[in-house]
Design an enzyme around this catalytic site. Structure first.
Site, PDB file in Angstrom:
ATOM      1  N   GLY A   1      32.175  11.275  16.785  1.00 43.85           N
ATOM      2  CA  GLY A   1      31.454  10.003  16.685  1.00 43.85           C
ATOM      3  C   GLY A   1      32.439   8.852  16.585  1.00 43.85           C
ATOM      4  O   GLY A   1      33.529   8.906  17.166  1.00 43.85           O
TER       5      GLY A   1
ATOM      6  N   VAL B   1      34.486   7.665  14.122  1.00 41.76           N
ATOM      7  CA  VAL B   1      35.819   8.005  13.591  1.00 41.76           C
ATOM      8  C   VAL B   1      36.493   9.028  14.506  1.00 41.76           C
ATOM      9  O   VAL B   1      37.687   8.921  14.799  1.00 41.76           O
ATOM     10  CB  VAL B   1      35.712   8.557  12.149  1.00 41.76           C
TER      11      VAL B   1
ATOM     12  N   SER C   1      30.415  13.983   8.264  1.00 43.49           N
ATOM     13  CA  SER C   1      30.067  13.822   6.851  1.00 43.49           C
ATOM     14  C   SER C   1      29.115  14.959   6.489  1.00 43.49           C
ATOM     15  O   SER C   1      28.212  14.817   5.690  1.00 43.49           O
ATOM     16  CB  SER C   1      29.405  12.461   6.603  1.00 43.49           C
TER      17      SER C   1
ATOM     18  N   LYS D   1      33.586  12.954   2.573  1.00 40.95           N
ATOM     19  CA  LYS D   1      33.480  12.816   1.114  1.00 40.95           C
ATOM     20  C   LYS D   1      32.769  13.997   0.458  1.00 40.95           C
ATOM     21  O   LYS D   1      33.013  14.317  -0.696  1.00 40.95           O
ATOM     22  CB  LYS D   1      32.691  11.544   0.753  1.00 40.95           C
TER      23      LYS D   1
ATOM     24  N   GLU E   1      42.694  11.616   2.463  1.00 46.26           N
ATOM     25  CA  GLU E   1      42.921  10.203   2.121  1.00 46.26           C
ATOM     26  C   GLU E   1      41.715   9.325   2.461  1.00 46.26           C
ATOM     27  O   GLU E   1      41.303   8.481   1.674  1.00 46.26           O
ATOM     28  CB  GLU E   1      44.160   9.683   2.860  1.00 46.26           C
TER      29      GLU E   1
ATOM     30  N   VAL F   1      38.130   8.134   0.477  1.00 42.88           N
ATOM     31  CA  VAL F   1      37.963   6.950  -0.384  1.00 42.88           C
ATOM     32  C   VAL F   1      38.759   5.803   0.232  1.00 42.88           C
ATOM     33  O   VAL F   1      39.955   5.935   0.459  1.00 42.88           O
ATOM     34  CB  VAL F   1      38.486   7.204  -1.821  1.00 42.88           C
TER      35      VAL F   1
ATOM     36  N   LEU G   1      43.069   2.863   3.425  1.00 40.19           N
ATOM     37  CA  LEU G   1      43.859   2.351   2.290  1.00 40.19           C
ATOM     38  C   LEU G   1      44.488   3.526   1.533  1.00 40.19           C
ATOM     39  O   LEU G   1      43.842   4.559   1.354  1.00 40.19           O
ATOM     40  CB  LEU G   1      42.970   1.546   1.334  1.00 40.19           C
TER      41      LEU G   1
ATOM     42  N   GLY H   1      26.199  -4.391  11.420  1.00 39.85           N
ATOM     43  CA  GLY H   1      26.657  -2.994  11.424  1.00 39.85           C
ATOM     44  C   GLY H   1      27.378  -2.580  10.158  1.00 39.85           C
ATOM     45  O   GLY H   1      28.045  -1.544  10.126  1.00 39.85           O
TER      46      GLY H   1
ATOM     47  N   ASP I   1      26.977   6.314  -2.335  1.00 33.34           N
ATOM     48  CA  ASP I   1      28.241   6.339  -1.590  1.00 33.34           C
ATOM     49  C   ASP I   1      29.409   5.997  -2.526  1.00 33.34           C
ATOM     50  O   ASP I   1      30.449   6.664  -2.529  1.00 33.34           O
ATOM     51  CB  ASP I   1      28.173   5.345  -0.426  1.00 33.34           C
TER      52      ASP I   1
ATOM     53  N   LYS J   1      32.704   8.399  -4.148  1.00 31.77           N
ATOM     54  CA  LYS J   1      34.126   8.019  -4.183  1.00 31.77           C
ATOM     55  C   LYS J   1      34.671   8.066  -5.613  1.00 31.77           C
ATOM     56  O   LYS J   1      35.798   8.500  -5.844  1.00 31.77           O
ATOM     57  CB  LYS J   1      34.301   6.621  -3.577  1.00 31.77           C
TER      58      LYS J   1
END
Length: 365
Positions: A15, A17, A97, A120, A147, A150, A154, A209, A223, A227
């Site tokens: 998709g 990502v 996911s 996650k 990584e 979360v 970053l 979006g 969500d 995290k």
């Protein structure tokens, strides 16, 4: 047969990502010819592309070839069997996911497959699954990195792990962990100016979006709770699940049973006053309201919900859909270590996945 200096890459999920990751994988393979990276498997929930003899799939047109494929994906256990008997080391990249794929990690790791993922659910599901994943990795020597589970790209998880592994004592973690919630509150309750009506801002966020197709999936706070569960566990708290601590939902009780996201958005304006009152209360105290998550490691407390902040506070001053995470530790004293930046989006999330892949390659190649 695969050459000795070759690593096979298997990708589940193509998709937003997944597409960005493939493009980064293509660039990585061109930039770093050794070890040779070969795509051996790629699938969506409906289609799969792979060769019985593990011969490489051309990354350049993998998505087109996948779309044209007539193969349905094998069962997940069959995928693990296929990859476990490959003639070279394999890294499984889960860009979904999916809870079902997450539940499979212990089996995959036991079979020696390394895993990198933004999923996650694997790390915020039951505490038992968390333990099974890391004990399987420790037993087999396979690697697992997440990584992007979360804060997208970053360096949140790697920073926390470095703090813990070097013996620092983390006392508190606090921040804005959702790009959606960041955008909403920065436009609903800005540090300067009036801000819009709550329901208008939610609609705008959906149009741009920033929200899930049904905005309630963001507004319920789950969500962020996922995290926080991941970070709390990495900081040493055995949090059972994302529902085992207080999570404030911003969905009015009366609208929890709406039949669809559109139905919810249509009825939301009638409840604007609730949020207006919260905003006014903060303004009266010279503050702004933000949706934050916090982990008090010392007191063993985790919570997600609305908090008020001085306008000059770094959390109040966020822009757009940025995330901000503050680590309070013994070494850093009263000035927390702060990580801030884009916490959502295909490219930055895939960057975190690709960065994890590079770490795995440095250890297994």
């Amino acid at each position: 047969m695969a050459s000795k200096n070759q690593i096979l890459i298997a990708v589940i999920g193509a998709g937003g990502v997944g597409k960005c990751f493939l493009s980064q994988l293509q660039a990585l393979a061109a930039r770093k010819p050794s070890p040779k990276l070969s795509l051996c498997y790629i699938s969506t929930s409906r289609k799969a592309l792979y060769n019985d003899d593990y011969s490489p799939i051309n990354i350049d047109n993998a998505l087109d070839a996948l779309a044209a494929s007539s193969k349905a994906p094998p069962s997940l256990t069959k995928v693990v069997e296929y990859l476990a008997t490959a003639p070279a080391k394999v890294v499984l990249v889960d860009n979904t996911s999916s809870q079902d794929v997450a539940e499979l990690y212990p089996l995959a790791l036991k079979q020696g497959l390394s895993i990198v993922t933004p999923n996650k659910k694997a790390f915020s599901g039951s505490y038992q699954l968390w333990q099974d994943i890391f004990s399987a990795a420790a037993t087999s020597g396979a690697k697992v990195y997440h990584e992007s589970s979360v804060g997208a790209g970053l360096p949140v998880i790697s920073t926390l792990k470095d703090l813990v592994d070097t013996g620092d004592s983390v006392t508190k973690i606090e921040g804005v962990f959702s790009g959606t919630m960041s955008f909403l509150f920065n436009s609903f309750a800005p540090t300067e100016g009036k801000g819009g009506q709550w329901s208008d801002e939610v609609k705008k966020a959906k149009t741009l979006g920033y929200t899930e197709p049904d905005p309630r999936d963001d507004l319920n706070g789950l969500d962020v709770a996922r995290k926080l569960t991941i970070l709390a566990r990495l900081a040493g708290l055995p949090v059972e699940s994302p529902t085992s601590f207080p999570v404030q939902s911003l969905i009015p009780k009366e609208l929890e049973s709406c039949t669809s996201g559109d139905d919810f958005l249509e009825k939301l304006p009638a409840f604007d006053q609730q949020m207006e009152d919260t905003k006014a209360e903060a303004e009266k105290a010279g503050k702004v309201v933000r949706f934050v998550g916090s982990i008090d490691v010392t007191a063993n407390k985790v919570k997600v919900g609305l908090e008020m902040f001085d306008r000059a506070h770094p959390i109040a001053a966020l822009k757009g859909s940025d995330n901000i995470i503050s680590f309070y530790t013994k070494r850093y004293g009263n000035n927390p270590l702060i990580i801030q930046g884009a916490g959502a989006g295909g490219d930055v999330t895939a960057m975190g996945v690709t960065s994890d892949l590079i770490k795995v390659l440095s250890q297994i190649a």
